[in-house]
Design a protein around this motif. Structure first.
Motif, PDB file in Angstrom:
ATOM      1  N   SER A 149       0.637  -1.193   0.073  1.00  0.00           N
ATOM      2  CA  SER A 149      -0.066  -0.139   0.497  1.00  0.00           C
ATOM      3  C   SER A 149       1.192   1.214   0.046  1.00  0.00           C
ATOM      4  N   PHE A 150       0.567   1.847  -0.875  1.00  0.00           N
ATOM      5  CA  PHE A 150       0.915   3.969  -1.346  1.00  0.00           C
ATOM      6  C   PHE A 150       0.741   4.555  -0.234  1.00  0.00           C
ATOM      7  N   GLY A 151       1.475   5.277   0.158  1.00  0.00           N
ATOM      8  CA  GLY A 151       0.420   6.768   0.538  1.00  0.00           C
ATOM      9  C   GLY A 151       1.787   7.476   1.223  1.00  0.00           C
ATOM     10  N   GLU A 152       0.726   8.808   1.768  1.00  0.00           N
ATOM     11  CA  GLU A 152       1.783   9.378   2.034  1.00  0.00           C
ATOM     12  C   GLU A 152       1.834   9.608   3.865  1.00  0.00           C
ATOM     13  N   VAL A 153       3.416   9.374   4.092  1.00  0.00           N
ATOM     14  CA  VAL A 153       3.972   8.720   6.024  1.00  0.00           C
ATOM     15  C   VAL A 153       3.404  10.279   7.209  1.00  0.00           C
ATOM     16  N   VAL A 154       2.465   9.812   7.757  1.00  0.00           N
ATOM     17  CA  VAL A 154       2.948  11.474   8.554  1.00  0.00           C
ATOM     18  C   VAL A 154       2.360  10.739   9.744  1.00  0.00           C
ATOM     19  N   PHE A 155       2.562  11.764  11.102  1.00  0.00           N
ATOM     20  CA  PHE A 155       2.326  11.244  12.249  1.00  0.00           C
ATOM     21  C   PHE A 155       1.113  11.927  13.046  1.00  0.00           C
ATOM     22  N   ASN A 156       0.957  11.283  13.908  1.00  0.00           N
ATOM     23  CA  ASN A 156       0.029  11.746  14.658  1.00  0.00           C
ATOM     24  C   ASN A 156       0.115  11.862  16.153  1.00  0.00           C
ATOM     25  N   THR A 157       0.154  12.963  17.116  1.00  0.00           N
ATOM     26  CA  THR A 157       0.181  12.953  18.045  1.00  0.00           C
ATOM     27  C   THR A 157      -0.288  12.220  19.798  1.00  0.00           C
ATOM     28  N   THR A 159       8.847   4.524  15.958  1.00  0.00           N
ATOM     29  CA  THR A 159       7.982   5.485  15.440  1.00  0.00           C
ATOM     30  C   THR A 159       8.879   6.374  15.873  1.00  0.00           C
ATOM     31  N   ARG A 160       9.617   6.562  17.009  1.00  0.00           N
ATOM     32  CA  ARG A 160      10.186   7.402  17.090  1.00  0.00           C
ATOM     33  C   ARG A 160      11.376   8.750  16.150  1.00  0.00           C
ATOM     34  N   ARG A 161      11.946   7.442  15.841  1.00  0.00           N
ATOM     35  CA  ARG A 161      13.160   8.074  14.777  1.00  0.00           C
ATOM     36  C   ARG A 161      12.362   8.123  13.749  1.00  0.00           C
ATOM     37  N   LEU A 162      10.967   7.284  13.344  1.00  0.00           N
ATOM     38  CA  LEU A 162      10.398   7.997  12.200  1.00  0.00           C
ATOM     39  C   LEU A 162       9.655   9.122  12.173  1.00  0.00           C
ATOM     40  N   THR A 163       9.421   9.509  13.071  1.00  0.00           N
ATOM     41  CA  THR A 163       8.860  10.660  13.712  1.00  0.00           C
ATOM     42  C   THR A 163       9.768  11.791  12.925  1.00  0.00           C
ATOM     43  N   LYS A 164      10.524  11.436  14.072  1.00  0.00           N
ATOM     44  CA  LYS A 164      11.773  12.733  13.486  1.00  0.00           C
ATOM     45  C   LYS A 164      12.445  12.392  12.235  1.00  0.00           C
ATOM     46  N   ILE A 165      12.096  11.667  11.764  1.00  0.00           N
ATOM     47  CA  ILE A 165      12.985  11.995   9.909  1.00  0.00           C
ATOM     48  C   ILE A 165      11.634  12.665   9.273  1.00  0.00           C
ATOM     49  N   ILE A 166      10.575  12.332   9.840  1.00  0.00           N
ATOM     50  CA  ILE A 166       9.539  13.121   8.908  1.00  0.00           C
ATOM     51  C   ILE A 166       9.160  14.910   9.437  1.00  0.00           C
ATOM     52  N   ARG A 167       9.840  14.864  10.518  1.00  0.00           N
ATOM     53  CA  ARG A 167       9.944  16.398  11.307  1.00  0.00           C
ATOM     54  C   ARG A 167      11.117  17.169  11.094  1.00  0.00           C
ATOM     55  N   VAL A 168      11.906  16.550   9.928  1.00  0.00           N
ATOM     56  CA  VAL A 168      13.242  17.428   9.067  1.00  0.00           C
ATOM     57  C   VAL A 168      12.693  17.197   7.984  1.00  0.00           C
ATOM     58  N   HIS A 169      12.835  16.852   7.733  1.00  0.00           N
ATOM     59  CA  HIS A 169      12.708  16.540   5.993  1.00  0.00           C
ATOM     60  C   HIS A 169      10.661  16.881   5.229  1.00  0.00           C
ATOM     61  N   GLY A 170       9.690  16.561   6.356  1.00  0.00           N
ATOM     62  CA  GLY A 170       8.695  16.939   5.771  1.00  0.00           C
ATOM     63  C   GLY A 170       8.078  15.656   5.738  1.00  0.00           C
ATOM     64  N   THR A 171       7.432  15.848   5.111  1.00  0.00           N
ATOM     65  CA  THR A 171       6.275  14.465   4.758  1.00  0.00           C
ATOM     66  C   THR A 171       6.920  13.734   3.372  1.00  0.00           C
ATOM     67  N   LEU A 172       6.451  12.618   3.946  1.00  0.00           N
ATOM     68  CA  LEU A 172       7.143  11.576   3.158  1.00  0.00           C
ATOM     69  C   LEU A 172       6.223  11.047   2.373  1.00  0.00           C
ATOM     70  N   ARG A 173       6.190  10.595   0.836  1.00  0.00           N
ATOM     71  CA  ARG A 173       5.710   9.045   0.404  1.00  0.00           C
ATOM     72  C   ARG A 173       5.935   8.253   1.256  1.00  0.00           C
ATOM     73  N   GLY A 174       5.489   6.817   1.458  1.00  0.00           N
ATOM     74  CA  GLY A 174       6.007   6.135   1.524  1.00  0.00           C
ATOM     75  C   GLY A 174       5.386   4.973   0.946  1.00  0.00           C
ATOM     76  N   VAL A 175       6.333   3.593   1.421  1.00  0.00           N
ATOM     77  CA  VAL A 175       4.478   2.056   1.306  1.00  0.00           C
ATOM     78  C   VAL A 175       5.181   1.175   1.916  1.00  0.00           C
ATOM     79  N   LEU A 176       3.704   0.737   2.520  1.00  0.00           N
ATOM     80  CA  LEU A 176       4.180  -0.471   3.575  1.00  0.00           C
ATOM     81  C   LEU A 176       3.796  -1.939   2.433  1.00  0.00           C
ATOM     82  N   LYS A 184       1.065  23.961   1.100  1.00  0.00           N
ATOM     83  CA  LYS A 184       1.687  23.128   2.096  1.00  0.00           C
ATOM     84  C   LYS A 184       2.407  23.141   3.608  1.00  0.00           C
ATOM     85  N   MET A 185       1.827  22.090   3.919  1.00  0.00           N
ATOM     86  CA  MET A 185       3.071  22.667   5.815  1.00  0.00           C
ATOM     87  C   MET A 185       4.052  21.974   5.487  1.00  0.00           C
TER      88      MET A 185
END
Length: 373
Positions: free
Chosen positions: A31-39, A120-137, A268-269
């Motif tokens: 499954s492809f999508g935009e990788v985001v995080f919820n706090t 998930t902490r590392r993943l969240t930090k990557i998104i915070r630094v680089h912005g929302t990324l496309r990803g695939v599960l 876009k944020m």
């Protein structure tokens, strides 16, 4: 997660080549999508069923998810719309008096892939630094290089057409008639209107202003929804035609559509606002509310001068636009979710403001802000 050794392996591959390998749960596949995080610390079922997450792979930053299972009362739409679910640890047992099943069985029944056991902490930090990324599960053996190559292509746009109601439906009440434009509306919006006795008519996103006004509504609700508001020019034009004809209240995407209809811009944020603890200041009163939010786009404040929109609310964390009011027409909007599912109910009173606005217009008491100043 008992029985991990019996489970299949899953991978989350990001467009920048970073790979997270963990334990798969829920459905299998790709499954492809935009990788985001919820706090949010709670509310994972509301997150899963919020149509605004359509097209997104959602990462929960709270470490343990699934312990209270799923139930029939906390759904916010017909089905879950996320394109994947990422957690540190999921509970295989459900422990709640309302639970009708486990999180894993729920994801599997709806074809949603989950991955657990990653940082998930590392993943969240990557998104915070680089912005929302496309990803695939994926639970398949597709080579990482092939997946990264596929991720260079743009993801599908205009998610609104995938989540809006296909037909008009009515939730009858004896009070004010409100037409709700469904751009991916959470059930909490309808519940909040019904709690105030409204007669609610929900219409598809592409419904014209003429069709909406034919219902002779006391007011129009512009709902939340997924994606880039600029991908829905049909909705922008409808809002433009409704302004000045009927009181309008917009939530989240509804704010962005109203802003575009009035000549402002949206951008876009980097990683958006997704959680239930965002402080927002009402510039009219000085009061700060804790709000529930889910958006990846915002109104550019530099584009407001020259429009008829006045800034009413700002985010206390980053100063972004959180509320607007029209100076000549009976219309206002907020970027956050006053229906608060999940989340605090600090801003529930905005629905009462909408009721008061409809009554004032109906009784001829409403005065444009441009004249009141």
């Amino acid at each position: 997660m008992a029985g991990v050794e019996m489970r299949h392996t899953a991978r989350l591959v990001l467009e920048n080549g970073v790979v997270f390998t963990g334990v798969g749960f829920g459905a299998e596949g790709e499954s492809f999508g935009e990788v985001v995080f919820n706090t949010g610390m709670t509310g994972y079922q509301e997150v899963l069923t919020d149509p605004s997450y359509c097209g997104q792979i959602v990462t929960m930053t709270y470490p343990l998810i699934g312990n209270y299972g799923v139930n029939v009362d906390d759904v916010e739409s017909r089905r879950p719309y996320v394109h994947g679910f990422v957690v540190r640890e999921f509970s295989e047992m459900d422990s709640h008096f309302q639970s009708v099943g486990t999180l894993e069985s729920y994801l599997k029944s709806h074809g949603i892939i989950g991955i657990a056991g990653i940082d998930t902490r590392r993943l969240t930090k990557i998104i915070r630094v680089h912005g929302t990324l496309r990803g695939v599960l994926t639970t398949k053996d597709t080579p990482t290089e092939a997946l990264v190559a596929q991720l260079q292509a743009p993801l599908p746009r205009d998610q609104i057409t995938r989540v809006t109601t296909p037909t008009v439906y009515r939730c009858p009440g004896e009070g004010r008639r409100v037409v709700a434009m469904d751009f991916g509306m959470k059930s909490g919006v309808v519940r909040s209107l019904l709690a105030r006795g409204c007669d609610v008519i929900v219409v598809p996103a592409q419904t014209s202003a003429e069709e909406i006004l034919a219902w002779r509504p006391h007011g129009v609700m512009l709902s939340n929804g997924p994606g880039d508001p600029e991908d829905a020019p049909y909705a922008v034009e409808t809002v433009r035609q409704l302004l000045g004809k009927v009181p309008v209240f917009g939530i989240c995407l509804g704010l962005q559509l109203m802003a575009l209809a009035c000549g402002a811009r949206t951008v876009k944020m980097r990683f958006g606002h997704r959680g239930v603890n965002h402080p927002v200041k009402d510039l009219r009163t000085g009061r700060v509310a804790i709000t529930s939010q889910n958006h990846g786009y915002m109104v550019d404040p530099a584009s407001l001068p020259g429009t008829d929109l006045e800034l009413t609310h700002v985010n206390q964390n980053d100063g972004t636009v959180e509320g607007l009011v029209h100076r000549r027409y009976p219309a206002f909007c907020v970027q956050y979710h006053p229906e608060a599912r999940p989340g605090p109910d600090d801003s529930d009173g905005l629905f009462d403001e909408f009721m008061q606005l409809m009554d004032a217009v109906q009784e001829g008491r409403w005065i444009p802000r441009a004249e009141a100043d």
